[in-house]
Design an enzyme around this catalytic site. Structure first.
Site, short mmCIF file in Angstrom:
data_model
loop_
_atom_site.label_atom_id
_atom_site.label_comp_id
_atom_site.label_asym_id
_atom_site.label_seq_id
_atom_site.Cartn_x
_atom_site.Cartn_y
_atom_site.Cartn_z
N GLU A 97 -26.97 -19.68 -36.69
CA GLU A 97 -26.09 -18.79 -37.45
C GLU A 97 -25.79 -17.49 -36.71
OE1 GLU A 97 -28.94 -19.90 -38.63
OE2 GLU A 97 -28.54 -21.17 -40.37
N ASP A 120 -4.79 -6.89 -3.21
CA ASP A 120 -3.58 -6.51 -2.50
C ASP A 120 -4.01 -5.47 -1.46
OD1 ASP A 120 -4.14 -4.73 -4.62
OD2 ASP A 120 -2.19 -3.78 -4.30
P1 ATP Z 1 0.68 -5.00 -1.20
O1 ATP Z 1 1.28 -6.29 -1.65
O2 ATP Z 1 -0.57 -5.13 -0.46
O3 ATP Z 1 0.65 -3.93 -2.23
P2 ATP Z 1 2.98 -3.98 0.19
O4 ATP Z 1 3.17 -2.68 -0.49
O5 ATP Z 1 3.09 -3.98 1.65
O6 ATP Z 1 1.61 -4.55 -0.04
P3 ATP Z 1 5.42 -4.77 -0.94
O7 ATP Z 1 5.49 -3.52 -1.69
O8 ATP Z 1 5.76 -6.05 -1.55
O9 ATP Z 1 3.99 -5.01 -0.40
O10 ATP Z 1 6.30 -4.53 0.38
C1 ATP Z 1 6.66 -5.61 1.22
C2 ATP Z 1 7.48 -5.12 2.38
O11 ATP Z 1 8.72 -4.58 1.91
C3 ATP Z 1 6.84 -3.98 3.17
O12 ATP Z 1 6.01 -4.46 4.18
C4 ATP Z 1 8.06 -3.27 3.76
O13 ATP Z 1 8.49 -3.91 4.91
C5 ATP Z 1 9.10 -3.45 2.69
N1 ATP Z 1 9.16 -2.28 1.81
C6 ATP Z 1 8.15 -1.73 1.11
N2 ATP Z 1 8.54 -0.69 0.38
C7 ATP Z 1 9.86 -0.55 0.62
C8 ATP Z 1 10.88 0.34 0.14
N3 ATP Z 1 10.61 1.30 -0.73
N4 ATP Z 1 12.12 0.17 0.60
C9 ATP Z 1 12.42 -0.81 1.46
N5 ATP Z 1 11.52 -1.67 1.94
C10 ATP Z 1 10.26 -1.57 1.54
#
Ligand code: ATP
Length: 880
Positions: free
Chosen positions: A290, A332
């Site tokens: 229970e 991530d």
């Molecule tokens: P995680 O997934 O580990 O958080 P992350 O931040 O690198 O990593 P995303 O944010 O998906 O992953 O970014 C992927 C890719 O997109 C980056 O490696 C970069 O080349 C490009 N990227 C990230 N931020 C921008 C942005 N603000 N403008 C344009 N391209 C970007």
């Protein structure tokens, strides 16, 4: 609290949807005949027609269950049904007191269950309230106030500070319009919505300014409506809840069968119906744990409370248990393994390379030409390519930098974009009037890996500015800006530029490419991203968190596999991974491109050696988590943004990083860390493991008691002896006697080696040795009690006294069992609980009114000592 939890949980998809809606430029909204507004708003006839189509602007209600119905629903499981049967049969057998006691236990269970259960309906009611009462619209060219429930898609609404956005909408014109999106983002700052086409989510309050917007979705189709619909979805029960349900059901079923058997046997032996029924009911009660569900919940809640003190909040109780069972941790990279505070360290133009000094977002730093020793460049903007690159990176940017009243730097926005702004400031770039007039934005998302804006300059000319991952942007460039002139880009140069980018990434730098192109004022999004002129590469540092390597080491020591899943470049990710101790041999770096070629079946083996999955899209992150789960892993996934949410949801437990985690991530997570500290995450695993151990201890202790009772009852009946324990006595022992010890076992401190042993095999909470131990204790105790009971009856003792001896034996055995079940570091608390449990049993035997109520007889000191001795001795060799 429950309502809030549900809201939080369900707001998870909101930001994703708001982002998606923001991506929908107003041109597209206009093109949709459902939403096209005339200058005078919709006509009354059109409103009527659309209302027929779209229905009322209300979050659809969940069918609300009354308290009484919920109360009744508590009695659907076998355990409760068996107890009901027991009460009924006791009544039939003329044992009103037993029936009343069982009835009281049942009532209490029902009331507790019903009062906890209607969180969903209450959450939907809370959502409905967010739509607001009235809305101001323009219809037939007349401004008017209508009930918010009567809005239709395409309605032209007027918003002013103090209103609530009554439906999902897109801004047409606005002056200083800002809304509070804390519901979605968790941040209580006002979000600027003065740009045309900015998306407004239903339910958000307008905190500043005013504007006109066009309704894009109402009722069930709106953001709030979709959240409401999610509420109806099935929740995935935690593994432990499932196991406990199964256990309860099984115990209930066994109880029923045994009870039926015993009743039948007693009848065959010629005993009266009343006696036979009492025997049956008693056996059923002895078989039912229970207190188990209550004490298991208590153990989990205690674990969650302890974790809160260490800086982590478990969003639900199942999460505590899942965390303790984790065998694979997916992290991530940006902001979780790394600090997420970036600084542009290098810029590579076509023909020159530059190094930039300075740390973090502080705008102090200098530009040095690589290969040209000496002083830093006094004016890097004198180089036309550098000037244009920095300008494009500043225009194609949504971050904001400013100073507060005390002169301290205030940052807002994406760390990558902040770093780009800071680089511009270091070079002396200042925004020049008119140039920031943005006509169009194709926002960044993790799938596209690029962002493009179209801006109008002071001369009225439009220019597309783009930035993004080099391998995504370079194929979109057919020209290149070299030495102040634009030339054609051939495939050889493109290859060379890609190699440059990869070489920088291999040094752990995060690399972005920048490009631009003059465009017509009316350019569409698709055209704006084609035929671009390449400008250069900006590479950022993002060092690992100081505690990351230690956290990885501890996870490894605990037999947990750590996998970095990132959207970043494989070379950047590999370098960061190495820096925190995540090395691997061949096959340890898997890229999104490789993943895309693999079937689900192949994915599992491709991941076997992997320590890094790079350039992963949100969908691929989800596939990786799914593949790990299918491979038998219990997966935890950290995340901070919208792009991590699907994978976090798929994982057994999602973990939101405190400082950086958006509300989307928080709402999806089972664990929210207060600060971005990976060691807190490790502590949560330790707490989860400790709690699982405690749940196991509690279950072992309580079930051991049940088995002993069943064994005593069964053996006595087989021997043809009268019933050794009555239902009231059983309920007293199971709930009062075992209560405190079970609670104490549920709150044992962590054992010193908790993070030095491998995860439990298969994530099975009770484990293989569990049944053996429970049965061992039960059989030994039950048989010892039977022996004493039989001896007492044989010696001519009255039945009530023989029963008292049996009760005393079982109680002493349980106190001993408490010591066996305790954790190696929990001796102190167990001592107190043992004393309390002993006091409860002694109270039942020694305090006259209680003794009378429980139908027991007094025992002498010698008899008490004998019973206690036998109970303890029976469990001498019990394995811990
Ligand atoms: P995680 O997934 O580990 O958080 P992350 O931040 O690198 O990593 P995303 O944010 O998906 O992953 O970014 C992927 C890719 O997109 C980056 O490696 C970069 O080349 C490009 N990227 C990230 N931020 C921008 C942005 N603000 N403008 C344009 N391209 C970007």
């Amino acid at each position: 609290l429950l309502t809030l939890n549900y809201l939080e949980l369900l707001l998870q998809p909101v930001a994703a949807e708001v982002a998606a809606a923001a991506a929908q430029p107003v041109a597209e909204v206009d093109a949709d005949p459902r939403t096209a507004p005339g200058p005078n708003g919709l006509t009354t006839a059109e409103v009527r027609r659309r209302r027929l189509q779209a229905g009322a602007n209300l979050v659809p209600e969940l069918p609300r269950r009354s308290f009484f119905r919920r109360f009744l629903q508590q009695y659907q499981d076998t355990m409760q049904l068996t107890l009901i049967g027991g009460a009924g049969l006791s009544l039939l057998a003329g044992h009103r007191r037993d029936a009343l006691t069982i009835g009281a236990v049942l009532l209490l269970n029902g009331l507790i269950g019903a009062s906890q259960d209607d969180g969903k309906a209450r959450s939907v009611a809370a959502l409905r309230a967010l739509v607001g009462q009235a809305a101001r619209v323009v219809r037939d060219g007349v401004e008017q106030t209508v009930p918010a429930a009567e809005l239709v898609p395409g309605d032209l609404i007027l918003l002013a500070a103090g209103d609530r956005v009554p439906a999902d909408a897109a801004v047409l014109t606005a002056t200083g319009l800002a809304v509070d999106e804390s519901l979605q983002t968790g941040e209580c700052t006002a979000v600027d919505k003065s740009q045309a086409s900015a998306a407004l989510a239903a339910g958000t309050p307008v905190v500043r300014g005013r504007g006109q917007a066009i309704v894009t979705a109402t009722g069930g189709d709106s953001t709030l409506g979709r959240i409401g619909a999610l509420l109806e979805g099935e929740e995935r029960p935690a593994p432990l809840q499932r196991q406990m349900d199964q256990l309860g059901r099984r115990a209930g079923r066994i109880g029923l069968w045994v009870a039926a058997g015993v009743t039948g046997m007693a009848l065959l032996r010629g005993q009266g119906l009343a006696t036979a029924l009492t025997a049956g009911v008693s056996l059923a009660i002895s078989a039912i744990p229970e207190g188990l569900p209550t004490f298991v919940t208590l153990a989990l809640a205690t674990g969650a409370r302890r974790m809160r003190r260490q800086g982590g909040t478990f969003q639900n109780l199942g999460a505590v248990e899942s965390m303790g069972a984790v065998t694979a941790l997916c992290c991530d990279k940006t902001g979780t393994i790394t600090q997420g505070q970036m600084a542009v360290a290098e810029v590579r133009l076509t023909g020159s390379a530059w190094r930039i000094t300075g740390e973090g977002y502080c705008p102090d730093g200098a530009f040095h030409r690589i290969g040209a020793p000496g002083e830093p460049m006094a004016d890097p903007l004198a180089d036309p390519a550098m000037r244009r690159l920095l300008k494009v990176l500043a225009l194609c940017n949504n971050a904001r930098l400013g100073l507060d009243d005390e002169g301290a730097l205030v940052t807002h926005g994406d760390p990558t974009e902040l770093a780009l702004l800071v680089a511009g400031l270091k070079a002396g770039l200042r925004a020049s009037g008119g140039e920031g007039d943005r006509l169009l934005e194709v926002p960044f998302d993790a799938d596209r890996r690029r962002m493009t804006v179209v801006c109008r300059d002071a001369m009225g000319q439009a220019m597309a500015c783009a930035k993004g991952a080099p391998e995504v942007l370079l194929p979109r460039c057919d020209r290149v800006f070299i030495g102040g002139v634009v030339r054609r880009m051939d495939s050889k140069l493109r290859r060379k530029l890609l190699q440059d980018a990869t070489a920088m990434a291999a040094r752990g730098l995060r690399v972005l490419a920048a490009a631009y192109r003059p465009v017509p004022l009316s350019v569409q999004a698709v055209q704006a991203e084609k035929g671009l002129i390449f400008l250069g590469l900006a590479a950022m540092t993002d060092p690992p968190r100081p505690e990351a390597a230690e956290a990885v080491r501890r996870c490894k020591a605990a037999g947990i596999r750590v996998l970095m899943i990132t959207g970043d470049h494989p070379a950047t990710a590999a370098t960061t991974a190495r820096e925190v101790g995540l090395d691997g041999g061949p096959g340890s770096i898997v890229s999104g491109e490789q993943l895309a070629l693999l079937s689900d079946a192949e994915l599992g083996s491709a991941l076997a050696q992997a320590v890094v999955v790079a350039r992963a899209t949100p969908a691929q992150k989800l596939r990786v988590v799914r593949a790990l789960r299918q491979g038998g892993h219990v997966v935890a996934m950290t995340g901070d943004g919208v792009n991590d949410a699907p994978a976090m949801r798929e994982a057994d437990i999602g973990i939101a990083m405190g400082d950086r985690g958006t509300e989307v991530a928080r709402a999806t997570a089972g664990l929210v860390l207060e600060a971005d500290d990976l060691l807190t995450l490790v502590a949560a695993i330790a707490q989860g493991r400790t709690t699982r151990g405690n749940v196991r201890r509690t279950a072992r202790y309580l079930l051991g008691s049940n088995v002993a009772e069943v064994c005593l009852m069964g053996a006595a009946l087989l021997l043809g002896l009268p019933l050794p324990l009555l239902p009231v006595q059983l309920l007293w022992m199971n709930l009062a006697g075992d209560g405190l010890p079970a609670a104490v076992l549920g709150d044992q401190p962590p054992e010193p080696d908790v993070m030095r042993r491998p995860p439990e095999a298969g994530g099975d909470l009770l484990g293989p040795g569990f049944s053996r131990k429970v049965l061992g204790h039960g059989l030994r105790t039950g048989l010892a009690a039977t022996a004493l009971y039989a001896w007492a009856l044989g010696a001519g003792r009255p039945l009530a006294q023989a029963r008292s001896l049996a009760v005393a034996t079982l109680a002493a055995a349980q106190v001993r069992h408490l010591y066996v079940c305790r954790s190696s570091s929990g001796a102190g608390q167990v001592r107190t609980a043992g004393a309390a449990a002993a006091a409860m049993s002694l109270g039942a035997l020694l305090v006259p009114p209680l003794r009378g109520a429980l139908q027991l007889a007094p025992l002498g000191v010698g008899e008490l000592a004998l019973a206690a001795g036998i109970g303890v001795a029976a469990n001498k060799g019990n394995p811990a």
